[in-house]
Design a protein around this motif. Structure first.
Motif, PDB file in Angstrom:
ATOM      1  N   VAL A  67       5.297  -0.744   1.826  1.00  0.00           N
ATOM      2  CA  VAL A  67       3.951  -0.993   1.317  1.00  0.00           C
ATOM      3  C   VAL A  67       3.612  -0.016   0.203  1.00  0.00           C
ATOM      4  O   VAL A  67       4.090   1.114   0.205  1.00  0.00           O
ATOM      5  CB  VAL A  67       2.898  -0.851   2.426  1.00  0.00           C
ATOM      6  N   GLY A  68       2.768  -0.454  -0.703  1.00  0.00           N
ATOM      7  CA  GLY A  68       2.162   0.472  -1.662  1.00  0.00           C
ATOM      8  C   GLY A  68       2.514   0.206  -3.102  1.00  0.00           C
ATOM      9  O   GLY A  68       1.745   0.524  -4.000  1.00  0.00           O
ATOM     10  N   GLU A  69       3.673  -0.359  -3.335  1.00  0.00           N
ATOM     11  CA  GLU A  69       4.144  -0.616  -4.696  1.00  0.00           C
ATOM     12  C   GLU A  69       5.164  -1.731  -4.602  1.00  0.00           C
ATOM     13  O   GLU A  69       5.714  -1.970  -3.528  1.00  0.00           O
ATOM     14  CB  GLU A  69       4.961   0.573  -5.192  1.00  0.00           C
ATOM     15  N   PRO A  70       5.495  -2.309  -5.745  1.00  0.00           N
ATOM     16  CA  PRO A  70       6.638  -3.222  -5.723  1.00  0.00           C
ATOM     17  C   PRO A  70       7.886  -2.419  -5.346  1.00  0.00           C
ATOM     18  O   PRO A  70       8.018  -1.263  -5.740  1.00  0.00           O
ATOM     19  CB  PRO A  70       6.751  -3.706  -7.166  1.00  0.00           C
ATOM     20  N   ILE A  71       8.766  -3.011  -4.555  1.00  0.00           N
ATOM     21  CA  ILE A  71      10.017  -2.310  -4.260  1.00  0.00           C
ATOM     22  C   ILE A  71      11.103  -2.869  -5.162  1.00  0.00           C
ATOM     23  O   ILE A  71      11.292  -4.077  -5.267  1.00  0.00           O
ATOM     24  CB  ILE A  71      10.395  -2.377  -2.761  1.00  0.00           C
ATOM     25  N   GLY A 125      -6.312  -7.497  -9.337  1.00  0.00           N
ATOM     26  CA  GLY A 125      -5.881  -6.524 -10.338  1.00  0.00           C
ATOM     27  C   GLY A 125      -4.376  -6.488 -10.540  1.00  0.00           C
ATOM     28  O   GLY A 125      -3.878  -5.761 -11.386  1.00  0.00           O
ATOM     29  N   ASP A 126      -3.641  -7.278  -9.758  1.00  0.00           N
ATOM     30  CA  ASP A 126      -2.181  -7.266  -9.834  1.00  0.00           C
ATOM     31  C   ASP A 126      -1.649  -8.509 -10.537  1.00  0.00           C
ATOM     32  O   ASP A 126      -2.207  -9.594 -10.410  1.00  0.00           O
ATOM     33  CB  ASP A 126      -1.561  -7.240  -8.430  1.00  0.00           C
ATOM     34  N   GLY A 127      -0.538  -8.321 -11.219  1.00  0.00           N
ATOM     35  CA  GLY A 127       0.197  -9.448 -11.759  1.00  0.00           C
ATOM     36  C   GLY A 127       1.255  -9.883 -10.752  1.00  0.00           C
ATOM     37  O   GLY A 127       1.718  -9.083  -9.941  1.00  0.00           O
ATOM     38  N   GLY A 173       2.993  -5.321 -10.256  1.00  0.00           N
ATOM     39  CA  GLY A 173       2.185  -4.115 -10.473  1.00  0.00           C
ATOM     40  C   GLY A 173       0.808  -4.481 -11.011  1.00  0.00           C
ATOM     41  O   GLY A 173       0.460  -5.658 -11.146  1.00  0.00           O
ATOM     42  N   ARG A 174       0.025  -3.458 -11.298  1.00  0.00           N
ATOM     43  CA  ARG A 174      -1.317  -3.669 -11.827  1.00  0.00           C
ATOM     44  C   ARG A 174      -1.209  -4.309 -13.207  1.00  0.00           C
ATOM     45  O   ARG A 174      -0.295  -3.997 -13.958  1.00  0.00           O
ATOM     46  CB  ARG A 174      -2.045  -2.328 -11.950  1.00  0.00           C
ATOM     47  N   VAL A 175      -2.132  -5.210 -13.533  1.00  0.00           N
ATOM     48  CA  VAL A 175      -2.004  -5.858 -14.848  1.00  0.00           C
ATOM     49  C   VAL A 175      -2.180  -4.862 -15.985  1.00  0.00           C
ATOM     50  O   VAL A 175      -1.688  -5.076 -17.083  1.00  0.00           O
ATOM     51  CB  VAL A 175      -2.947  -7.063 -15.064  1.00  0.00           C
ATOM     52  N   GLY A 222       1.530   8.570  -3.694  1.00  0.00           N
ATOM     53  CA  GLY A 222       2.875   8.210  -4.122  1.00  0.00           C
ATOM     54  C   GLY A 222       2.941   7.191  -5.242  1.00  0.00           C
ATOM     55  O   GLY A 222       4.014   6.721  -5.587  1.00  0.00           O
ATOM     56  N   LYS A 223       1.811   6.804  -5.828  1.00  0.00           N
ATOM     57  CA  LYS A 223       1.890   5.843  -6.917  1.00  0.00           C
ATOM     58  C   LYS A 223       2.123   6.588  -8.236  1.00  0.00           C
ATOM     59  O   LYS A 223       1.515   7.617  -8.490  1.00  0.00           O
ATOM     60  CB  LYS A 223       0.595   5.044  -7.008  1.00  0.00           C
ATOM     61  N   ILE A 224       2.997   6.035  -9.052  1.00  0.00           N
ATOM     62  CA  ILE A 224       3.289   6.671 -10.336  1.00  0.00           C
ATOM     63  C   ILE A 224       2.061   6.591 -11.233  1.00  0.00           C
ATOM     64  O   ILE A 224       1.436   5.543 -11.350  1.00  0.00           O
ATOM     65  CB  ILE A 224       4.489   5.979 -11.007  1.00  0.00           C
ATOM     66  N   VAL A 235      10.239  -6.238   5.798  1.00  0.00           N
ATOM     67  CA  VAL A 235       8.988  -6.878   5.398  1.00  0.00           C
ATOM     68  C   VAL A 235       8.352  -6.058   4.280  1.00  0.00           C
ATOM     69  O   VAL A 235       7.968  -4.916   4.470  1.00  0.00           O
ATOM     70  CB  VAL A 235       8.021  -7.091   6.585  1.00  0.00           C
ATOM     71  N   ASP A 236       8.322  -6.653   3.098  1.00  0.00           N
ATOM     72  CA  ASP A 236       7.671  -6.036   1.939  1.00  0.00           C
ATOM     73  C   ASP A 236       6.241  -6.563   1.959  1.00  0.00           C
ATOM     74  O   ASP A 236       5.994  -7.738   1.711  1.00  0.00           O
ATOM     75  CB  ASP A 236       8.431  -6.466   0.677  1.00  0.00           C
ATOM     76  N   THR A 237       5.299  -5.693   2.308  1.00  0.00           N
ATOM     77  CA  THR A 237       3.934  -6.136   2.591  1.00  0.00           C
ATOM     78  C   THR A 237       2.998  -5.803   1.440  1.00  0.00           C
ATOM     79  O   THR A 237       2.803  -4.644   1.110  1.00  0.00           O
ATOM     80  CB  THR A 237       3.400  -5.459   3.867  1.00  0.00           C
ATOM     81  N   TRP A 238       2.405  -6.835   0.846  1.00  0.00           N
ATOM     82  CA  TRP A 238       1.426  -6.599  -0.228  1.00  0.00           C
ATOM     83  C   TRP A 238       0.018  -6.685   0.326  1.00  0.00           C
ATOM     84  O   TRP A 238      -0.334  -7.665   1.004  1.00  0.00           O
ATOM     85  CB  TRP A 238       1.576  -7.626  -1.349  1.00  0.00           C
ATOM     86  N   TRP A 239      -0.768  -5.685   0.019  1.00  0.00           N
ATOM     87  CA  TRP A 239      -2.202  -5.709   0.351  1.00  0.00           C
ATOM     88  C   TRP A 239      -2.874  -4.540  -0.339  1.00  0.00           C
ATOM     89  O   TRP A 239      -2.232  -3.841  -1.121  1.00  0.00           O
ATOM     90  CB  TRP A 239      -2.420  -5.694   1.869  1.00  0.00           C
ATOM     91  N   GLN A 240      -4.153  -4.335  -0.076  1.00  0.00           N
ATOM     92  CA  GLN A 240      -4.937  -3.297  -0.757  1.00  0.00           C
ATOM     93  C   GLN A 240      -5.965  -2.705   0.198  1.00  0.00           C
ATOM     94  O   GLN A 240      -6.308  -3.338   1.208  1.00  0.00           O
ATOM     95  CB  GLN A 240      -5.743  -3.917  -1.905  1.00  0.00           C
ATOM     96  N   THR A 241      -6.512  -1.550  -0.186  1.00  0.00           N
ATOM     97  CA  THR A 241      -7.640  -0.989   0.556  1.00  0.00           C
ATOM     98  C   THR A 241      -8.703  -2.077   0.745  1.00  0.00           C
ATOM     99  O   THR A 241      -9.285  -2.220   1.823  1.00  0.00           O
ATOM    100  CB  THR A 241      -8.250   0.189  -0.233  1.00  0.00           C
ATOM    101  N   GLU A 242      -8.918  -2.844  -0.303  1.00  0.00           N
ATOM    102  CA  GLU A 242      -9.974  -3.856  -0.289  1.00  0.00           C
ATOM    103  C   GLU A 242      -9.670  -5.028   0.633  1.00  0.00           C
ATOM    104  O   GLU A 242     -10.591  -5.662   1.151  1.00  0.00           O
ATOM    105  CB  GLU A 242     -10.183  -4.409  -1.708  1.00  0.00           C
TER     106      GLU A 242
HETATM  107  C1  WTA Z   1       0.017  -2.046  -4.865  1.00  0.00           C
HETATM  108  C2  WTA Z   1      -2.218   0.022  -0.210  1.00  0.00           C
HETATM  109  C3  WTA Z   1       3.670  -4.506  -4.806  1.00  0.00           C
HETATM  110  C4  WTA Z   1      -0.755  -3.123  -5.598  1.00  0.00           C
HETATM  111  C5  WTA Z   1      -2.040  -0.873   1.013  1.00  0.00           C
HETATM  112  C6  WTA Z   1      -2.107  -3.075  -4.924  1.00  0.00           C
HETATM  113  C7  WTA Z   1       1.922  -3.341  -3.897  1.00  0.00           C
HETATM  114  C8  WTA Z   1      -2.275  -1.612  -4.656  1.00  0.00           C
HETATM  115  C9  WTA Z   1       2.406  -3.607  -2.584  1.00  0.00           C
HETATM  116  C10 WTA Z   1      -3.216  -1.310  -3.527  1.00  0.00           C
HETATM  117  C11 WTA Z   1       3.620  -4.361  -2.465  1.00  0.00           C
HETATM  118  C12 WTA Z   1       0.568  -2.467  -2.443  1.00  0.00           C
HETATM  119  N1  WTA Z   1       4.210  -4.784  -3.594  1.00  0.00           N
HETATM  120  N2  WTA Z   1       2.558  -3.788  -4.982  1.00  0.00           N
HETATM  121  N3  WTA Z   1       4.187  -4.637  -1.282  1.00  0.00           N
HETATM  122  N4  WTA Z   1       1.546  -3.043  -1.716  1.00  0.00           N
HETATM  123  N5  WTA Z   1       0.792  -2.614  -3.753  1.00  0.00           N
HETATM  124  O1  WTA Z   1      -5.436   0.224  -2.135  1.00  0.00           O
HETATM  125  O2  WTA Z   1      -0.848  -2.774  -6.967  1.00  0.00           O
HETATM  126  O3  WTA Z   1      -3.683   2.060  -1.863  1.00  0.00           O
HETATM  127  O4  WTA Z   1      -3.134  -3.593  -5.735  1.00  0.00           O
HETATM  128  O5  WTA Z   1      -3.507  -0.136  -0.696  1.00  0.00           O
HETATM  129  O6  WTA Z   1      -0.955  -1.153  -4.350  1.00  0.00           O
HETATM  130  O7  WTA Z   1      -3.172   0.062  -3.193  1.00  0.00           O
HETATM  131  P1  WTA Z   1      -4.005   0.629  -1.975  1.00  0.00           P
END
Ligand code: WTA
Length: 650
Positions: free
Chosen positions: A390-394, A502-504, A517-519, A608-610, A414-421
């Motif tokens: 989680v957190g970035e594209p892998i 906010g992501d592409g 990643g973020r657009v 850990g985000k660049i 499991v590559d999990t995409w989600w956000q704080t929101e």
């Molecule tokens: C990025 C973290 C690609 C994305 C849970 C998102 C990801 C932002 C992924 C949210 C993933 C999170 N693949 N990108 N599996 N997971 N992101 O709010 O840009 O700290 O909008 O939440 O992290 O970061 P946040």
């Protein structure tokens, strides 16, 4: 950006496929498309079933969803208590002696806490808060290291209906001040200090600095952990253990409305003051319990789950505290860094507790790659059966490394995409069902509706675009604390009727999703929109490269030019020309970096985000803007020094 390209050009190709093994699928909670069909047939009925099967309600809801765009209410009129769901009901069901948390301190001290013990501690601490004058609706700030008391404090808040606002322990006193004042918190819970990389880092002095400028704070509760000297202000500051010793044992859970505020969690955007993201009770708990169970295939009778995030981030809220505990899981919680005392600390912990499910961030995986495969090879990791990120594209090569060297080639990822929101996971494979491709988060989960759209908001059925969420979901943010206008502007105004994350993202020919990643991380090179993620993945696919960060810097000829910052794997060497050719071979000449800089480290936020914004400043020779959210500021000085040396274009 120019207008001649409607979407983001998608250039990379990945053809490896990993179906779940028959063995894994056999006992998985989800092994077919049934859930997808059910959710597609009736979204509200689907979520209502999850809410009634996974959560205990004190009073049933009268309506599943009230949707007045962009405001959602889930499980309207339902009453429940989150702490009761995470603790009491498991104890009542006979699981009191089951281990909830195996806690591992960085120095090697340990605590084993059962569900009955955790409940007792939470009840007592709930009374501590009440004795300090905290009542339903009051905000409580939490600024703690990774100690069990962090979970206790959050659950006690939930028990008495006082929304918490957790601030990551690595943040400065200024960050704490801003967040406390925005939330007008009444009580601050902190510690003397915690352990990090073999030393005690003090927290109380930062808390003291903050409290001098936060008029709303009436009391400070201090957990003893670091043993470092601290000043205690008479009448204001109290030791956790003293208050606990004086508090009553029993505290019945408050009946909370499904839409009562459960917590605020602040996210810092690239500009502006941090946003207090609001999460409420019934929908949030349903979402995190559902995703934790099905994405991680959690079997509480046999799994030992470990999420390496800090409780200060949303991942820690949803997948250390609320999701796992709602599901009655046994989990590991670790206080420190992955390289203390050695680079194999995580693998030692996996072996020691026989961890079966391991959830971490791509940035950590790339660091492990840098340290080399010998580190995990020192340990028996055969207990692992599922891995997550989680957190970035892998990057596909990081995925492959994880698969091979941590997962032993047998664990689904499991590559999990989600956000704080979003509150909980939105896009992810279902490990007993989905065939994965390295680097793709695959598909939206059942119950989640997404669309990849072009600039005009039209859904694209292939190629790159903007990731939007088209229907409400239970864990969605309910607003930004104190700033309804910003809520609408930030998330709901770019595309009519949809939430824009906010992501592409790109859809491949099989309908798989690839997060880009973020657009704002999209470059425009000679009219081609190229995602930084794809170029980074191409670089990381070279055997000598451990990690890469790519940015677009202004260029008089091509609009933007690609600058790459590259960290090599231990013991490897490679020249710039070879890497440029490698990128050209992987994705095409258009994506060849104009310049490549080698660097021992990349500038990263504490999660850990660049920090690409900083790298763009370096590439464009600008003075650096705000560097306060950097985890290690010296990295940037080193980069500037290297960038001022000869550019590496051939
Ligand atoms: C990025 C973290 C690609 C994305 C849970 C998102 C990801 C932002 C992924 C949210 C993933 C999170 N693949 N990108 N599996 N997971 N992101 O709010 O840009 O700290 O909008 O939440 O992290 O970061 P946040």
């Amino acid at each position: 950006m120019t207008e001649n390209h409607e979407t983001i050009d998608a250039l990379s190709h990945e053809n490896r496929r990993f179906p779940p093994s028959a063995d894994f699928s056999l006992s998985a909670h989800v092994s077919d498309g049934g859930l997808h069909d059910e959710a597609a047939a009736d979204l509200e009925a689907f979520w209502a079933r999850q809410a009634s099967e996974l959560i205990s309600w004190q009073q049933p809801w009268s309506k599943v969803l009230e949707w007045d765009l962009p405001y959602a209410k889930w499980f309207v009129d339902g009453k429940l208590n989150v702490a009761e769901n995470c603790l009491d009901r498991h104890v009542k069901a006979g699981f009191g002696d089951k281990v909830a948390i195996y806690w591992e301190g960085e120095p090697g001290d340990t605590r084993t806490i059962t569900y009955a013990e955790l409940l007792a501690e939470v009840e007592q601490f709930s009374n501590v808060l009440k004795n300090l004058g905290v009542t339903k609706g009051d905000r409580v700030n939490i600024y703690l290291p990774m100690v069990p008391e962090a979970a206790v404090a959050m659950l006690a808040c939930a028990r008495i209906g006082a929304p918490h606002s957790v601030v990551f322990g690595g943040f400065s006193s200024q960050s704490l001040i801003d967040r406390i004042n925005d939330a007008e918190a009444k009580v601050l819970i902190t510690a003397d200090g915690g352990y990090r990389r073999g030393e005690v880092f003090p927290l109380k002095p930062a808390a003291d600095e903050a409290v001098a400028q936060t008029p709303s704070i009436e009391h400070v509760v201090v957990v003893e952990r670091g043993g470092n000297e601290v000043d205690m202000v008479e009448g204001r500051d109290h030791w956790y253990h003293d208050l606990m010793a004086a508090a009553d044992a029993s505290c019945p859970p408050e009946a909370m409305d499904s839409e009562d505020l459960l917590f605020l969690l602040y996210t810092s955007g690239t500009t502006g003051k941090p946003k207090g993201i609001m999460h409420t009770t019934g929908g949030y708990l349903t979402h995190v319990a559902y995703t934790h169970r099905n994405v991680f295939d959690l079997h509480r009778d046999r799994d030992v789950y470990w999420c390496t995030a800090d409780v200060g981030w949303i991942t820690g809220h949803s997948y250390i505290v609320y999701g796992p505990l709602a599901n009655g899981a046994t989990q590991v919680m670790y206080e420190g860094v992955p390289n203390h005392p050695g680079n194999d600390r995580f693998w030692e912990i996996v072996e020691k507790y026989k961890v079966t499910i391991f959830y971490t961030a791509p940035t950590a995986i790339r660091t492990f790659m840098k340290w080399g495969a010998d580190e995990p090879a020192k340990h028996d990791l055969s207990s692992l059966r599922l891995l997550g990120t989680v957190g970035e594209p892998i990057n596909p090569e990081a995925w492959m490394w994880y698969h091979e060297h941590i997962g032993g080639g047998r664990c689904p990822i499991v590559d999990t995409w989600w956000q704080t929101e979003t509150g909980g996971i939105m896009i992810s494979p279902l490990p007993g069902y989905t065939t994965t491709k390295p680097g793709s988060a695959t598909f939206a989960l059942p119950g989640v509706d997404i669309a990849v759209v072009d600039d005009g908001g039209n859904e694209v059925d292939g190629g790159g675009g903007y990731l939007t969420l088209t229907r409400p979901w239970p864990g969605m943010l309910r607003g930004i604390w104190g700033d309804p206008q910003r809520f609408v502007e930030t998330y709901w105004s770019r595309f009519d009727g949809s939430y824009f994350a906010g992501d592409g993202a790109r859809l491949d020919d099989d309908g798989y999703l690839w997060l880009l990643g973020r657009v704002d991380d999209v470059m425009n090179v000679s009219g081609h929109r190229i995602s930084t993620t794809e170029v980074e993945s191409a670089l990381v696919s070279h055997p000598s490269v451990a990690e890469a960060a790519v940015v677009g810097a202004n260029d008089p000829t091509t609009g933007q030019a690609i600058f790459a910052y590259v960290t090599l794997r231990g013991g490897h060497d490679v020249d710039v020309a070879t890497l440029r050719d490698h990128v050209a071979a992987e994705i095409g000449a258009i994506a060849k970096p104009k310049a490549i800089f080698f660097t021992p480290d990349l500038p990263k936020t504490r999660s850990g985000k660049i920090m690409r914004r900083l790298l763009r400043d370096v590439a464009e020779g600008r003075n650096l803007g705000d560097t306060t959210t950097l985890a290690d500021a010296s990295v940037v000085d080193e980069l500037q020094r290297r960038a001022s040396e000869a550019p590496s274009e051939d």
